[in-house]
Scaffold this motif. Structure first.
Motif, short mmCIF file in Angstrom:
data_model
loop_
_atom_site.label_atom_id
_atom_site.label_comp_id
_atom_site.label_asym_id
_atom_site.label_seq_id
_atom_site.Cartn_x
_atom_site.Cartn_y
_atom_site.Cartn_z
N TYR A 1 46.16 24.23 47.12
CA TYR A 1 45.62 25.43 46.77
C TYR A 1 46.96 26.70 47.04
CZ TYR A 1 41.68 22.33 47.37
OH TYR A 1 40.69 21.35 47.12
N GLY A 2 48.00 26.23 47.36
CA GLY A 2 49.16 27.21 48.22
C GLY A 2 48.69 27.99 49.56
N THR A 3 49.20 29.02 50.06
CA THR A 3 49.06 29.01 51.44
C THR A 3 47.81 29.58 51.65
OG1 THR A 3 51.65 29.57 51.54
CG2 THR A 3 50.12 30.33 53.38
N TYR A 4 47.01 30.25 51.25
CA TYR A 4 46.41 30.85 51.48
C TYR A 4 45.21 30.00 51.23
CZ TYR A 4 49.25 35.03 52.56
OH TYR A 4 50.16 36.06 52.62
N GLY A 5 44.87 29.71 50.15
CA GLY A 5 43.52 28.58 49.66
C GLY A 5 43.47 27.32 50.51
N LYS A 6 44.96 27.10 51.45
CA LYS A 6 44.96 26.06 52.04
C LYS A 6 43.92 25.91 53.39
CE LYS A 6 48.86 24.77 53.10
NZ LYS A 6 49.74 24.03 53.48
N GLU A 7 44.11 27.17 53.98
CA GLU A 7 43.56 27.83 54.74
C GLU A 7 42.02 27.97 54.84
OE1 GLU A 7 43.48 28.83 59.43
OE2 GLU A 7 44.93 27.85 58.17
N LEU A 8 42.32 28.53 53.42
CA LEU A 8 40.46 28.72 53.63
C LEU A 8 39.45 27.46 53.44
CD1 LEU A 8 40.35 31.67 51.25
CD2 LEU A 8 39.90 31.43 52.67
N PHE A 9 40.49 26.35 52.80
CA PHE A 9 39.64 25.41 52.80
C PHE A 9 39.39 24.73 54.44
CE2 PHE A 9 41.06 20.29 52.79
CZ PHE A 9 40.02 19.95 52.16
N VAL A 10 40.75 24.91 54.71
CA VAL A 10 40.30 24.09 56.36
C VAL A 10 39.20 25.35 56.86
CG1 VAL A 10 41.40 24.35 59.05
CG2 VAL A 10 42.66 23.84 56.32
N ARG A 11 39.29 26.48 56.97
CA ARG A 11 38.05 27.41 57.67
C ARG A 11 36.82 26.58 57.13
NH1 ARG A 11 40.31 32.27 60.02
NH2 ARG A 11 42.65 31.86 60.01
N GLY A 12 36.75 26.46 55.83
CA GLY A 12 35.55 26.09 55.51
C GLY A 12 34.99 25.21 55.83
N ARG A 13 36.06 24.05 56.42
CA ARG A 13 36.14 22.43 56.26
C ARG A 13 35.44 22.65 57.48
NH1 ARG A 13 39.00 18.07 54.66
NH2 ARG A 13 37.04 16.44 55.23
N VAL A 14 35.94 23.71 58.42
CA VAL A 14 35.56 23.79 59.96
C VAL A 14 34.63 24.26 60.09
CG1 VAL A 14 35.83 24.75 62.30
CG2 VAL A 14 37.78 23.15 60.96
N MET A 15 33.54 25.30 59.22
CA MET A 15 33.16 26.18 59.49
C MET A 15 31.33 25.51 59.40
SD MET A 15 32.95 29.00 60.58
CE MET A 15 31.21 29.41 60.70
N VAL A 16 31.60 24.91 57.93
CA VAL A 16 30.31 23.82 57.73
C VAL A 16 30.60 22.03 58.75
CG1 VAL A 16 30.13 23.96 55.75
CG2 VAL A 16 31.43 21.88 56.27
N LEU A 17 30.99 22.14 59.69
CA LEU A 17 30.79 21.31 60.70
C LEU A 17 30.43 21.99 62.10
CD1 LEU A 17 34.22 18.84 61.20
CD2 LEU A 17 31.45 18.27 61.32
N ALA A 18 30.45 23.33 62.04
CA ALA A 18 30.51 23.61 63.28
C ALA A 18 28.26 24.31 62.92
CB ALA A 18 30.52 25.37 63.43
N ASP A 19 28.50 24.76 61.55
CA ASP A 19 27.04 25.33 61.14
C ASP A 19 25.84 23.91 61.45
OD1 ASP A 19 27.42 28.11 60.82
OD2 ASP A 19 27.47 27.56 58.50
N TYR A 20 26.85 22.71 61.36
CA TYR A 20 25.73 21.31 61.56
C TYR A 20 25.31 21.25 63.13
CZ TYR A 20 24.03 16.76 61.23
OH TYR A 20 23.88 15.83 61.82
N LEU A 21 26.70 21.36 63.56
CA LEU A 21 26.86 21.03 64.97
C LEU A 21 25.78 22.19 65.66
CD1 LEU A 21 30.47 20.18 66.29
CD2 LEU A 21 27.93 19.21 65.67
N GLU A 22 25.44 23.25 65.88
CA GLU A 22 24.22 23.83 65.98
C GLU A 22 23.61 23.84 65.21
OE1 GLU A 22 23.85 28.98 65.93
OE2 GLU A 22 25.06 28.19 64.18
N SER A 23 23.01 23.25 64.46
CA SER A 23 21.76 22.88 63.48
C SER A 23 21.00 21.39 64.74
CB SER A 23 21.76 22.18 61.73
OG SER A 23 22.61 21.53 62.01
#
Length: 140
Positions: free
Chosen positions: A115-137
């Motif tokens: 994904y390239g440097t920036y895309g890789k970071e978006l990939f990581v942050r997306g996975r972290v955010m869906v986890l955090a959203d799930y924990l909130e739920s």
């Protein structure tokens, strides 16, 4: 390369602003794959590995209650990601010995260079955010 990055940015943006049902199902899948073994399928801290860990896995359904009634989203994101030096992460203690994995590093390694440097970071942050959203739920 740029097309892959743009596609990843679009997918990540959709995952963040997409339907709540999709975010919860993605977050739940991520949770069951990455977290349930220690924190339990229901988040209460009673996963199969919790019996052999040096430290107890916290009850993730009580995060809001323990934070005076407000879900501590930023703290949760930082703990899951683990790359910013949060105390629960980054120690020399191996994962199996009671230290929580640094999921940001693991997710980044899974992304590789596709994904390239920036895309890789978006990939990581997306996975972290869906986890955090799930924990909130799953808060009680």
């Amino acid at each position: 390369m740029m097309t892959k990055t743009i596609a990843l940015i679009s997918a990540t943006a959709l995952s963040i602003v997409g339907t709540a049902a999709w975010a919860e199902s993605a977050g739940e899948r991520e949770y069951q794959n990455a977290c349930a073994v220690c924190h339990g399928a229901d988040g209460s801290g009673n996963g199969p590995l919790s019996k052999v860990m040096n430290t107890s896995a916290p009850d993730l359904t009580q995060l809001t209650q323990n934070a005076d009634g407000e879900f501590p989203m930023l703290h949760v994101v930082r703990v899951i990601d683990g790359r910013t030096g949060v105390a629960a992460h980054g120690s020399a203690t191996p994962d199996w010995a009671g230290g929580m994995p640094v999921w940001g590093d693991r997710f980044e390694a899974e992304a590789g260079e596709q994904y390239g440097t920036y895309g890789k970071e978006l990939f990581v942050r997306g996975r972290v955010m869906v986890l955090a959203d799930y924990l909130e739920s799953i808060q009680k």
